[in-house]
Design a protein around this motif. Structure first.
Motif, PDB file in Angstrom:
ATOM      1  N   GLN A 144     -72.625  10.346 -34.162  1.00 28.12           N
ATOM      2  CA  GLN A 144     -71.396  11.130 -34.266  1.00 28.12           C
ATOM      3  C   GLN A 144     -71.218  12.052 -33.068  1.00 28.12           C
ATOM      4  N   VAL A 145     -72.305  12.699 -32.637  1.00 27.80           N
ATOM      5  CA  VAL A 145     -72.235  13.606 -31.480  1.00 27.80           C
ATOM      6  C   VAL A 145     -71.846  12.823 -30.223  1.00 27.80           C
ATOM      7  N   ALA A 146     -72.470  11.669 -30.010  1.00 27.07           N
ATOM      8  CA  ALA A 146     -72.153  10.843 -28.838  1.00 27.07           C
ATOM      9  C   ALA A 146     -70.713  10.341 -28.909  1.00 27.07           C
ATOM     10  N   PHE A 147     -70.292   9.914 -30.086  1.00 32.96           N
ATOM     11  CA  PHE A 147     -68.925   9.400 -30.265  1.00 32.96           C
ATOM     12  C   PHE A 147     -67.902  10.496 -29.949  1.00 32.96           C
ATOM     13  N   GLU A 148     -68.136  11.705 -30.444  1.00 34.50           N
ATOM     14  CA  GLU A 148     -67.193  12.800 -30.198  1.00 34.50           C
ATOM     15  C   GLU A 148     -67.171  13.205 -28.726  1.00 34.50           C
ATOM     16  N   ALA A 149     -68.317  13.122 -28.049  1.00 37.54           N
ATOM     17  CA  ALA A 149     -68.347  13.410 -26.614  1.00 37.54           C
ATOM     18  C   ALA A 149     -67.498  12.389 -25.855  1.00 37.54           C
ATOM     19  N   ALA A 150     -67.598  11.126 -26.253  1.00 41.17           N
ATOM     20  CA  ALA A 150     -66.782  10.075 -25.625  1.00 41.17           C
ATOM     21  C   ALA A 150     -65.301  10.274 -25.951  1.00 41.17           C
ATOM     22  N   ALA A 151     -65.019  10.665 -27.192  1.00 35.64           N
ATOM     23  CA  ALA A 151     -63.623  10.910 -27.583  1.00 35.64           C
ATOM     24  C   ALA A 151     -63.040  12.066 -26.777  1.00 35.64           C
ATOM     25  N   ALA A 152     -63.851  13.102 -26.527  1.00 35.37           N
ATOM     26  CA  ALA A 152     -63.382  14.236 -25.727  1.00 35.37           C
ATOM     27  C   ALA A 152     -63.029  13.811 -24.309  1.00 35.37           C
ATOM     28  N   LEU A 153     -63.722  12.778 -23.821  1.00 39.35           N
ATOM     29  CA  LEU A 153     -63.397  12.238 -22.493  1.00 39.35           C
ATOM     30  C   LEU A 153     -62.164  11.337 -22.539  1.00 39.35           C
ATOM     31  N   GLY A 154     -61.782  10.921 -23.752  1.00 40.67           N
ATOM     32  CA  GLY A 154     -60.682   9.965 -23.894  1.00 40.67           C
ATOM     33  C   GLY A 154     -61.096   8.567 -23.473  1.00 40.67           C
ATOM     34  N   ASP A 155     -62.390   8.275 -23.555  1.00 37.79           N
ATOM     35  CA  ASP A 155     -62.947   7.008 -23.078  1.00 37.79           C
ATOM     36  C   ASP A 155     -63.303   6.120 -24.269  1.00 37.79           C
ATOM     37  N   ARG A 156     -62.389   5.220 -24.606  1.00 46.68           N
ATOM     38  CA  ARG A 156     -62.604   4.376 -25.789  1.00 46.68           C
ATOM     39  C   ARG A 156     -63.741   3.382 -25.596  1.00 46.68           C
ATOM     40  N   ASP A 157     -64.023   2.951 -24.373  1.00 39.73           N
ATOM     41  CA  ASP A 157     -65.174   2.065 -24.154  1.00 39.73           C
ATOM     42  C   ASP A 157     -66.476   2.795 -24.484  1.00 39.73           C
ATOM     43  N   ASP A 216     -56.650  -0.514 -30.752  1.00 45.54           N
ATOM     44  CA  ASP A 216     -56.560  -1.904 -30.303  1.00 45.54           C
ATOM     45  C   ASP A 216     -57.468  -2.206 -29.113  1.00 45.54           C
ATOM     46  N   LEU A 217     -58.465  -1.385 -28.879  1.00 46.34           N
ATOM     47  CA  LEU A 217     -59.406  -1.631 -27.787  1.00 46.34           C
ATOM     48  C   LEU A 217     -59.984  -3.034 -27.920  1.00 46.34           C
ATOM     49  N   ASP A 218     -59.934  -3.793 -26.842  1.00 47.71           N
ATOM     50  CA  ASP A 218     -60.441  -5.168 -26.857  1.00 47.71           C
ATOM     51  C   ASP A 218     -61.686  -5.245 -25.981  1.00 47.71           C
ATOM     52  N   SER A 219     -62.817  -4.828 -26.557  1.00 43.30           N
ATOM     53  CA  SER A 219     -64.082  -4.886 -25.833  1.00 43.30           C
ATOM     54  C   SER A 219     -65.135  -5.499 -26.750  1.00 43.30           C
ATOM     55  N   VAL A 220     -66.176  -6.034 -26.144  1.00 40.40           N
ATOM     56  CA  VAL A 220     -67.257  -6.643 -26.929  1.00 40.40           C
ATOM     57  C   VAL A 220     -67.881  -5.602 -27.854  1.00 40.40           C
ATOM     58  N   ASP A 221     -68.117  -4.387 -27.344  1.00 39.71           N
ATOM     59  CA  ASP A 221     -68.718  -3.351 -28.189  1.00 39.71           C
ATOM     60  C   ASP A 221     -67.842  -3.034 -29.396  1.00 39.71           C
ATOM     61  N   ARG A 222     -66.551  -2.979 -29.197  1.00 44.37           N
ATOM     62  CA  ARG A 222     -65.641  -2.694 -30.314  1.00 44.37           C
ATOM     63  C   ARG A 222     -65.731  -3.792 -31.367  1.00 44.37           C
ATOM     64  N   TRP A 223     -65.736  -5.037 -30.938  1.00 41.82           N
ATOM     65  CA  TRP A 223     -65.777  -6.141 -31.898  1.00 41.82           C
ATOM     66  C   TRP A 223     -67.154  -6.281 -32.531  1.00 41.82           C
ATOM     67  N   MET A 224     -68.199  -5.928 -31.791  1.00 41.29           N
ATOM     68  CA  MET A 224     -69.535  -5.924 -32.399  1.00 41.29           C
ATOM     69  C   MET A 224     -69.636  -4.809 -33.442  1.00 41.29           C
TER      70      MET A 224
END
Length: 188
Positions: A98-111, A145-153
């Motif tokens: 959750q902490v890592a996800f929120e840090a990425a969200a703060a960057l606006g980086d969906r990958d 709608d992010l189309d990345s391997v990580d998203r689909w995994m």
């Protein structure tokens, strides 16, 4: 010392990551956190998860001392830390994810958000399992709608932890499997 070692090992830096990270940390060089990140990722790649967490923590400590910490490096260190923690104990609570996800969200980086989501271990039973599934469901919705391997995994993982029932019918489960397969099929 760092400059001498980098010059000496210029053609084989990846074989000396820990030594270089150590000396960058000791010198408190501006690149120290990046070297910790490289060491954390390399350790995780070798299934040395305790070492991975230790390097990620060291990099995060160094960033805390920086006047202007690099938010991207911090996010990547948090992801590396979550990967290490998942490797140590697969059924851990998802706090580090959750902490890592929120840090990425703060960057606006969906990958990076998708990479962070992939660090979630399997849910345990009871309230922790419910929290895990709720977090995954919300995180996937935030990926949109992010189309990345990580998203689909991550979507595959979600199907693995969800149960067919009133909220997820068998028909919906099959539809989602077909959608994942369509995105991950190398023939497309």
């Amino acid at each position: 010392i760092v400059a001498v070692l980098e010059s000496r090992w210029a053609l084989s830096l990846d074989q000396h990551l820990e030594e270089l990270a150590h000396h960058h940390c000791e010198a408190r060089s501006p690149q120290a956190a990046q070297w910790c990140l490289r060491s954390a990722e390399a350790a995780a790649g070798l299934f040395q998860f305790e070492q991975s967490v230790a390097w990620a923590d060291r990099g995060l400590e160094l960033l805390d001392l920086a006047t202007v910490p690099d938010a991207t490096v911090q996010c990547d260190l948090l992801i590396a830390r979550a990967i290490g923690q998942r490797g140590i104990e697969f059924q851990t609570p998802i706090t580090s994810t959750q902490v890592a996800f929120e840090a990425a969200a703060a960057l606006g980086d969906r990958d990076r958000m998708a990479r962070a989501l992939m660090t979630a271990g399997l849910p345990t039973t009871g309230a922790l399992a419910e929290e895990n599934v709720a977090f995954r469901r919300d995180a996937l919705a935030r990926l949109g709608d992010l189309d990345s391997v990580d998203r689909w995994m991550a979507e595959c993982w979600m199907l693995g932890v969800e149960r067919v029932g009133p909220e997820l019918t068998l028909a919906e489960h099959r539809r989602r499997i077909d959608s994942i397969a369509a995105h991950l099929d190398p023939a497309d």
